[in-house]
Design a protein around this motif. Sequence first.
Motif, PDB file in Angstrom:
ATOM      1  N   PHE A  15      16.469  28.356   3.760  1.00 55.76           N
ATOM      2  CA  PHE A  15      16.860  27.185   4.546  1.00 55.76           C
ATOM      3  C   PHE A  15      16.308  27.248   5.969  1.00 55.76           C
ATOM      4  N   ASP A  72      18.506  41.829  14.843  1.00 57.93           N
ATOM      5  CA  ASP A  72      19.539  42.249  13.901  1.00 57.93           C
ATOM      6  C   ASP A  72      20.872  41.781  14.448  1.00 57.93           C
ATOM      7  N   ALA A  73      21.403  40.744  13.810  1.00 59.32           N
ATOM      8  CA  ALA A  73      22.569  40.034  14.336  1.00 59.32           C
ATOM      9  C   ALA A  73      23.888  40.758  14.085  1.00 59.32           C
ATOM     10  N   SER A 119      20.862  30.696  10.289  1.00 58.73           N
ATOM     11  CA  SER A 119      20.590  30.588   8.856  1.00 58.73           C
ATOM     12  C   SER A 119      20.512  31.985   8.262  1.00 58.73           C
ATOM     13  N   THR A 173      26.961  26.975   5.580  1.00 59.05           N
ATOM     14  CA  THR A 173      28.085  27.563   4.862  1.00 59.05           C
ATOM     15  C   THR A 173      27.926  27.320   3.359  1.00 59.05           C
ATOM     16  N   LYS A 192      32.476  32.976   4.652  1.00 54.93           N
ATOM     17  CA  LYS A 192      32.173  31.552   4.821  1.00 54.93           C
ATOM     18  C   LYS A 192      33.412  30.781   5.287  1.00 54.93           C
ATOM     19  N   LEU A 222      19.939  26.693  -3.415  1.00 59.29           N
ATOM     20  CA  LEU A 222      18.501  26.834  -3.177  1.00 59.29           C
ATOM     21  C   LEU A 222      18.105  28.230  -3.620  1.00 59.29           C
ATOM     22  N   SER A 224      16.566  30.771  -2.728  1.00 57.43           N
ATOM     23  CA  SER A 224      16.008  31.579  -1.642  1.00 57.43           C
ATOM     24  C   SER A 224      16.001  33.034  -2.078  1.00 57.43           C
TER      25      SER A 224
HETATM   26  P1  NAD Z   1      17.309  33.597   3.111  1.00 54.03           P
HETATM   27  O1  NAD Z   1      17.157  34.916   2.451  1.00 54.03           O
HETATM   28  O2  NAD Z   1      16.097  32.759   3.289  1.00 54.03           O
HETATM   29  O3  NAD Z   1      17.972  33.734   4.553  1.00 54.03           O
HETATM   30  C1  NAD Z   1      18.852  34.736   4.938  1.00 54.03           C
HETATM   31  C2  NAD Z   1      18.194  35.452   6.093  1.00 54.03           C
HETATM   32  O4  NAD Z   1      19.133  36.300   6.750  1.00 54.03           O
HETATM   33  C3  NAD Z   1      17.031  36.350   5.653  1.00 54.03           C
HETATM   34  O5  NAD Z   1      15.851  35.962   6.350  1.00 54.03           O
HETATM   35  C4  NAD Z   1      17.473  37.733   6.079  1.00 54.03           C
HETATM   36  O6  NAD Z   1      16.395  38.533   6.503  1.00 54.03           O
HETATM   37  C5  NAD Z   1      18.407  37.397   7.236  1.00 54.03           C
HETATM   38  N1  NAD Z   1      19.350  38.442   7.620  1.00 54.03           N
HETATM   39  C6  NAD Z   1      20.182  39.170   6.840  1.00 54.03           C
HETATM   40  N2  NAD Z   1      20.898  40.037   7.577  1.00 54.03           N
HETATM   41  C7  NAD Z   1      20.514  39.835   8.869  1.00 54.03           C
HETATM   42  C8  NAD Z   1      20.889  40.426  10.117  1.00 54.03           C
HETATM   43  N3  NAD Z   1      21.794  41.400  10.180  1.00 54.03           N
HETATM   44  N4  NAD Z   1      20.302  39.987  11.256  1.00 54.03           N
HETATM   45  C9  NAD Z   1      19.366  39.009  11.206  1.00 54.03           C
HETATM   46  N5  NAD Z   1      18.981  38.410  10.064  1.00 54.03           N
HETATM   47  C10 NAD Z   1      19.541  38.821   8.914  1.00 54.03           C
HETATM   48  O7  NAD Z   1      18.425  32.834   2.274  1.00 54.03           O
HETATM   49  P2  NAD Z   1      19.126  31.401   2.454  1.00 54.03           P
HETATM   50  O8  NAD Z   1      19.811  31.175   1.141  1.00 54.03           O
HETATM   51  O9  NAD Z   1      18.197  30.381   2.949  1.00 54.03           O
HETATM   52  O10 NAD Z   1      20.260  31.706   3.522  1.00 54.03           O
HETATM   53  C11 NAD Z   1      20.395  31.021   4.740  1.00 54.03           C
HETATM   54  C12 NAD Z   1      21.828  30.551   4.917  1.00 54.03           C
HETATM   55  O11 NAD Z   1      22.129  29.553   3.957  1.00 54.03           O
HETATM   56  C13 NAD Z   1      22.880  31.665   4.718  1.00 54.03           C
HETATM   57  O12 NAD Z   1      23.915  31.516   5.662  1.00 54.03           O
HETATM   58  C14 NAD Z   1      23.391  31.370   3.320  1.00 54.03           C
HETATM   59  O13 NAD Z   1      24.684  31.869   3.112  1.00 54.03           O
HETATM   60  C15 NAD Z   1      23.368  29.860   3.359  1.00 54.03           C
HETATM   61  N6  NAD Z   1      23.505  29.186   2.053  1.00 54.03           N
HETATM   62  C16 NAD Z   1      22.594  29.412   1.060  1.00 54.03           C
HETATM   63  C17 NAD Z   1      22.734  28.755  -0.153  1.00 54.03           C
HETATM   64  C18 NAD Z   1      21.723  28.961  -1.259  1.00 54.03           C
HETATM   65  O14 NAD Z   1      21.939  28.516  -2.366  1.00 54.03           O
HETATM   66  N7  NAD Z   1      20.593  29.597  -0.989  1.00 54.03           N
HETATM   67  C19 NAD Z   1      23.807  27.871  -0.365  1.00 54.03           C
HETATM   68  C20 NAD Z   1      24.722  27.657   0.664  1.00 54.03           C
HETATM   69  C21 NAD Z   1      24.548  28.322   1.878  1.00 54.03           C
END
Ligand code: NAD
Length: 232
Positions: A15, A72-73, A119, A173, A192, A222, A224
């Motif tokens: 995302f 690193d968050a 994200s 979320t 969440k 998604l 991802s």
């Molecule tokens: P993604 O893997 O693309 O993104 C997650 C990112 O978080 C990664 O780039 C990872 O390197 C980074 N990350 C992890 N720990 C970290 C830390 N300590 N410090 C900095 N960065 C860190 O996956 P995504 O699914 O796009 O996730 C993005 C957001 O969307 C997340 O909050 C996820 O919960 C949310 N989300 C995803 C979905 C889905 O279906 N993919 C659905 C609802 C919500």
Amino acid sequence: GKRAFVAGVADDNGFGWAIAKSLAAAGAEILVGTWVPALNIFETSLQRGKFDESRKLPDGSLMEITKIYPLDAVFDNPDDVPEDIKTNRRYAGSTNWTVREVAESVKRDFGSIDILVHSLANGPEVSKPLLETSRNGYLAALSASSYSYVSLLKHFLPFMNPGMSGGSSISLTHVASKRIIPGYGGGMNSAKAALESDTRVLAFEAGRKHKIRVNTISAGPLRSRAAKAIGF
Ligand code: NAD
């Protein structure tokens, strides 16, 4: 134009990347925060043109990322970083990647931002049911997925441009905060739920004090990297 910082971009599947593209297409300047262990491969892939196809914007131009910050968050200050992380070879090559230091670097480099995107999420025990989740796993999920947002907003807020036209922050979320989603374990449902409750409180506080809007989007599925890792 607006300037956006998107935390949580490490490839072109998530995302964060998609949001960065939409913001770039709308004319924003893009800064990203990339998880330290993923930084090398992300930068290398970008430089080698691996993402050029997905960098394409509707007008045919390619999205430019002005600067990539290692992040690193789960750490706010250098003092919070334990020895095993400091000396880990995936971290040793980068500096200034705690939340406070990244905020200071962005402020020093650019002065201000208009948009903050969170994200990112991580739940080390996400594949375990809640009944089998350890205290450490649960707290780690909240640290990486919920408090990381509180911390980012807290550190970026002082140099975010306020007002109706700018000054906005979002996170992502998941419906598992409200409904049982088997497989979304390790305390990620709790993380969440915390993120959503915090969004209300932060919107109140940041709205009053700094005229910054705070919202969270409950995203649909998604495929991802994060979603694949938990078999979604
Ligand atoms: P993604 O893997 O693309 O993104 C997650 C990112 O978080 C990664 O780039 C990872 O390197 C980074 N990350 C992890 N720990 C970290 C830390 N300590 N410090 C900095 N960065 C860190 O996956 P995504 O699914 O796009 O996730 C993005 C957001 O969307 C997340 O909050 C996820 O919960 C949310 N989300 C995803 C979905 C889905 O279906 N993919 C659905 C609802 C919500």
